[in-house]
Design a protein around this motif. Structure first.
Motif, PDB file in Angstrom:
ATOM      1  N   GLY A  22       0.821  -1.211   0.000  1.00 59.34           N
ATOM      2  CA  GLY A  22       0.000   0.000   0.000  1.00 59.34           C
ATOM      3  C   GLY A  22       0.852   1.257   0.000  1.00 59.34           C
ATOM      4  O   GLY A  22       0.567   2.215  -0.735  1.00 59.34           O
ATOM      5  N   GLU A  23       1.913   1.250   0.807  1.00 58.18           N
ATOM      6  CA  GLU A  23       2.814   2.409   0.860  1.00 58.18           C
ATOM      7  C   GLU A  23       3.526   2.603  -0.478  1.00 58.18           C
ATOM      8  O   GLU A  23       3.630   3.737  -0.970  1.00 58.18           O
ATOM      9  CB  GLU A  23       3.843   2.204   1.980  1.00 58.18           C
ATOM     10  N   ARG A  24       4.007   1.494  -1.063  1.00 58.55           N
ATOM     11  CA  ARG A  24       4.720   1.593  -2.340  1.00 58.55           C
ATOM     12  C   ARG A  24       3.783   2.056  -3.458  1.00 58.55           C
ATOM     13  O   ARG A  24       4.200   2.812  -4.338  1.00 58.55           O
ATOM     14  CB  ARG A  24       5.335   0.247  -2.717  1.00 58.55           C
ATOM     15  N   LEU A  25       2.547   1.609  -3.444  1.00 59.51           N
ATOM     16  CA  LEU A  25       1.599   2.032  -4.477  1.00 59.51           C
ATOM     17  C   LEU A  25       1.417   3.551  -4.460  1.00 59.51           C
ATOM     18  O   LEU A  25       1.360   4.190  -5.516  1.00 59.51           O
ATOM     19  CB  LEU A  25       0.247   1.338  -4.281  1.00 59.51           C
ATOM     20  N   LEU A  26       1.331   4.125  -3.266  1.00 62.81           N
ATOM     21  CA  LEU A  26       1.192   5.580  -3.146  1.00 62.81           C
ATOM     22  C   LEU A  26       2.458   6.281  -3.631  1.00 62.81           C
ATOM     23  O   LEU A  26       2.393   7.326  -4.293  1.00 62.81           O
ATOM     24  CB  LEU A  26       0.887   5.959  -1.696  1.00 62.81           C
ATOM     25  N   GLU A  27       3.623   5.712  -3.293  1.00 59.55           N
ATOM     26  CA  GLU A  27       4.888   6.317  -3.709  1.00 59.55           C
ATOM     27  C   GLU A  27       5.062   6.240  -5.229  1.00 59.55           C
ATOM     28  O   GLU A  27       5.513   7.199  -5.866  1.00 59.55           O
ATOM     29  CB  GLU A  27       6.051   5.610  -3.008  1.00 59.55           C
ATOM     30  N   VAL A  28       4.697   5.095  -5.799  1.00 57.14           N
ATOM     31  CA  VAL A  28       4.822   4.925  -7.254  1.00 57.14           C
ATOM     32  C   VAL A  28       3.858   5.853  -7.984  1.00 57.14           C
ATOM     33  O   VAL A  28       4.175   6.382  -9.055  1.00 57.14           O
ATOM     34  CB  VAL A  28       4.565   3.454  -7.652  1.00 57.14           C
ATOM     35  N   GLU A  29       2.692   6.074  -7.398  1.00 56.76           N
ATOM     36  CA  GLU A  29       1.724   6.978  -8.017  1.00 56.76           C
ATOM     37  C   GLU A  29       2.291   8.390  -8.116  1.00 56.76           C
ATOM     38  O   GLU A  29       2.017   9.114  -9.075  1.00 56.76           O
ATOM     39  CB  GLU A  29       0.420   6.972  -7.226  1.00 56.76           C
ATOM     40  N   ARG A  30       3.117   8.762  -7.116  1.00 60.68           N
ATOM     41  CA  ARG A  30       3.732  10.089  -7.138  1.00 60.68           C
ATOM     42  C   ARG A  30       4.894  10.156  -8.135  1.00 60.68           C
ATOM     43  O   ARG A  30       5.168  11.204  -8.709  1.00 60.68           O
ATOM     44  CB  ARG A  30       4.222  10.465  -5.733  1.00 60.68           C
ATOM     45  N   ASP A  31       5.585   9.013  -8.317  1.00 58.62           N
ATOM     46  CA  ASP A  31       6.716   8.988  -9.247  1.00 58.62           C
ATOM     47  C   ASP A  31       6.751   7.643  -9.965  1.00 58.62           C
ATOM     48  O   ASP A  31       7.511   6.737  -9.596  1.00 58.62           O
ATOM     49  CB  ASP A  31       8.031   9.214  -8.504  1.00 58.62           C
ATOM     50  N   PRO A  32       5.918   7.473 -10.998  1.00 54.72           N
ATOM     51  CA  PRO A  32       5.838   6.183 -11.695  1.00 54.72           C
ATOM     52  C   PRO A  32       7.067   5.841 -12.535  1.00 54.72           C
ATOM     53  O   PRO A  32       7.139   4.753 -13.101  1.00 54.72           O
ATOM     54  CB  PRO A  32       4.605   6.356 -12.593  1.00 54.72           C
ATOM     55  N   THR A  33       8.040   6.752 -12.609  1.00 54.02           N
ATOM     56  CA  THR A  33       9.251   6.482 -13.379  1.00 54.02           C
ATOM     57  C   THR A  33      10.393   5.950 -12.510  1.00 54.02           C
ATOM     58  O   THR A  33      11.462   5.627 -13.032  1.00 54.02           O
ATOM     59  CB  THR A  33       9.734   7.764 -14.088  1.00 54.02           C
ATOM     60  N   ASP A  34      10.167   5.857 -11.204  1.00 50.94           N
ATOM     61  CA  ASP A  34      11.214   5.404 -10.288  1.00 50.94           C
ATOM     62  C   ASP A  34      11.339   3.883 -10.378  1.00 50.94           C
ATOM     63  O   ASP A  34      10.516   3.140  -9.832  1.00 50.94           O
ATOM     64  CB  ASP A  34      10.872   5.826  -8.851  1.00 50.94           C
ATOM     65  N   SER A  35      12.355   3.403 -11.068  1.00 51.48           N
ATOM     66  CA  SER A  35      12.514   1.963 -11.294  1.00 51.48           C
ATOM     67  C   SER A  35      12.773   1.205  -9.994  1.00 51.48           C
ATOM     68  O   SER A  35      12.338   0.056  -9.850  1.00 51.48           O
ATOM     69  CB  SER A  35      13.639   1.704 -12.286  1.00 51.48           C
ATOM     70  N   ALA A  36      13.463   1.829  -9.048  1.00 53.26           N
ATOM     71  CA  ALA A  36      13.734   1.158  -7.774  1.00 53.26           C
ATOM     72  C   ALA A  36      12.438   0.911  -7.010  1.00 53.26           C
ATOM     73  O   ALA A  36      12.236  -0.169  -6.430  1.00 53.26           O
ATOM     74  CB  ALA A  36      14.691   2.000  -6.933  1.00 53.26           C
ATOM     75  N   LEU A  37      11.553   1.900  -7.013  1.00 54.07           N
ATOM     76  CA  LEU A  37      10.250   1.738  -6.358  1.00 54.07           C
ATOM     77  C   LEU A  37       9.428   0.655  -7.036  1.00 54.07           C
ATOM     78  O   LEU A  37       8.800  -0.183  -6.369  1.00 54.07           O
ATOM     79  CB  LEU A  37       9.471   3.059  -6.385  1.00 54.07           C
ATOM     80  N   LEU A  38       9.414   0.656  -8.359  1.00 51.64           N
ATOM     81  CA  LEU A  38       8.650  -0.345  -9.115  1.00 51.64           C
ATOM     82  C   LEU A  38       9.176  -1.750  -8.846  1.00 51.64           C
ATOM     83  O   LEU A  38       8.390  -2.694  -8.664  1.00 51.64           O
ATOM     84  CB  LEU A  38       8.708  -0.041 -10.610  1.00 51.64           C
ATOM     85  N   ASN A  39      10.484  -1.894  -8.806  1.00 51.89           N
ATOM     86  CA  ASN A  39      11.076  -3.206  -8.535  1.00 51.89           C
ATOM     87  C   ASN A  39      10.752  -3.676  -7.121  1.00 51.89           C
ATOM     88  O   ASN A  39      10.490  -4.864  -6.890  1.00 51.89           O
ATOM     89  CB  ASN A  39      12.588  -3.175  -8.748  1.00 51.89           C
ATOM     90  N   ASP A  40      10.775  -2.752  -6.173  1.00 55.15           N
ATOM     91  CA  ASP A  40      10.465  -3.105  -4.788  1.00 55.15           C
ATOM     92  C   ASP A  40       8.988  -3.495  -4.657  1.00 55.15           C
ATOM     93  O   ASP A  40       8.651  -4.465  -3.959  1.00 55.15           O
ATOM     94  CB  ASP A  40      10.794  -1.936  -3.856  1.00 55.15           C
ATOM     95  N   LEU A  41       8.119  -2.748  -5.332  1.00 57.54           N
ATOM     96  CA  LEU A  41       6.689  -3.070  -5.317  1.00 57.54           C
ATOM     97  C   LEU A  41       6.458  -4.451  -5.922  1.00 57.54           C
ATOM     98  O   LEU A  41       5.708  -5.271  -5.379  1.00 57.54           O
ATOM     99  CB  LEU A  41       5.917  -2.007  -6.096  1.00 57.54           C
ATOM    100  N   PHE A  42       7.102  -4.722  -7.061  1.00 58.42           N
ATOM    101  CA  PHE A  42       6.972  -6.039  -7.687  1.00 58.42           C
ATOM    102  C   PHE A  42       7.448  -7.136  -6.741  1.00 58.42           C
ATOM    103  O   PHE A  42       6.809  -8.188  -6.613  1.00 58.42           O
ATOM    104  CB  PHE A  42       7.776  -6.078  -8.986  1.00 58.42           C
ATOM    105  N   ARG A  43       8.582  -6.925  -6.088  1.00 60.78           N
ATOM    106  CA  ARG A  43       9.136  -7.924  -5.173  1.00 60.78           C
ATOM    107  C   ARG A  43       8.162  -8.247  -4.043  1.00 60.78           C
ATOM    108  O   ARG A  43       7.971  -9.412  -3.672  1.00 60.78           O
ATOM    109  CB  ARG A  43      10.468  -7.428  -4.603  1.00 60.78           C
ATOM    110  N   LEU A  44       7.528  -7.224  -3.480  1.00 63.27           N
ATOM    111  CA  LEU A  44       6.573  -7.429  -2.391  1.00 63.27           C
ATOM    112  C   LEU A  44       5.365  -8.245  -2.853  1.00 63.27           C
ATOM    113  O   LEU A  44       4.921  -9.171  -2.161  1.00 63.27           O
ATOM    114  CB  LEU A  44       6.109  -6.077  -1.841  1.00 63.27           C
TER     115      LEU A  44
END
Length: 208
Positions: A22-44
């Protein structure tokens, strides 16, 4: 550790995972180009899906797996993260949280669940057209009823491996879809079981 203790551990870890998702989804929504966030969200999401498979919570795994496939396309640049995708993922994770509550309360989860099916379908509807059929598989239309495609000369451009499907099966199910699934070399290290995935494919008629 007995089954009840394992289930308690699963519930605890699933809730932690969903909170982090849930936290990562909100963070990715603010910056959908952040590959580190996307990878972490996928991992979770991948971790949550793997844990579901240990207990065969199919209704939960169905939703989470669809979310995993969607995020995999996003992190590889095959799909753009936007409001529609974000809303679908949030809905799916909110319902996943409800299913975790149900598991804790009942110590079990029914395999069939209309809401789970609908959410998984909504997620997969956002995938590129060629990816709708099944996770990590390329869909091929089977030859028409009545004959199997020969191994050396496939009909209508169908791949040669379709020739291994019994002709009688094709005659009875001419409109069926054939899938070729190639597991990742590191799948076992991710907690995945390719054989179990193949056997739990919806509407399975034949495995080679």
């Amino acid at each position: 550790m007995n089954t009840a203790e394992l289930l308690d551990q699963f519930v605890t870890e699933a809730r932690e995972c969903l909170e982090a998702i849930g936290e990562r989804l909100l963070e990715v929504e603010r910056d959908p180009t952040d590959s580190a966030l996307l990878n972490d969200l996928f991992r979770l999401v991948h971790t949550l899906k793997g844990n579901c498979g240990l207990f065969e919570f199919q209704a939960l795994e169905r939703v989470v797996h669809a979310g995993e496939d969607l995020l995999d396309r996003v992190r590889h640049g095959q799909l753009t993260y936007g409001p529609e995708l974000a809303d679908a993922l949030l809905d799916a994770m909110d319902y996943s949280s409800e299913l975790i509550d149900r598991i804790e309360r009942d110590q079990r989860l029914e395999a069939a669940d209309g809401r789970s099916d609908a959410l998984a379908a909504a997620l997969r509807a956002l995938l590129p057209q060629a990816q709708h059929a099944a996770p990590q598989a390329a869909a091929e239309q089977a030859p028409g009823a009545g004959a199997a495609a020969p191994q050396d000369s496939p009909a209508d451009g169908a791949p040669g491996w379709l020739g291994r499907i019994p002709a009688a099966l094709l005659a009875a199910h001419g409109g069926a879809t054939a899938l070729r699934y190639e597991p990742e070399p590191e799948c076992f290290f991710k907690g995945e079981d390719p054989w179990r995935l193949a056997l739990t494919a919806p509407g399975l008629l034949h495995v080679d």
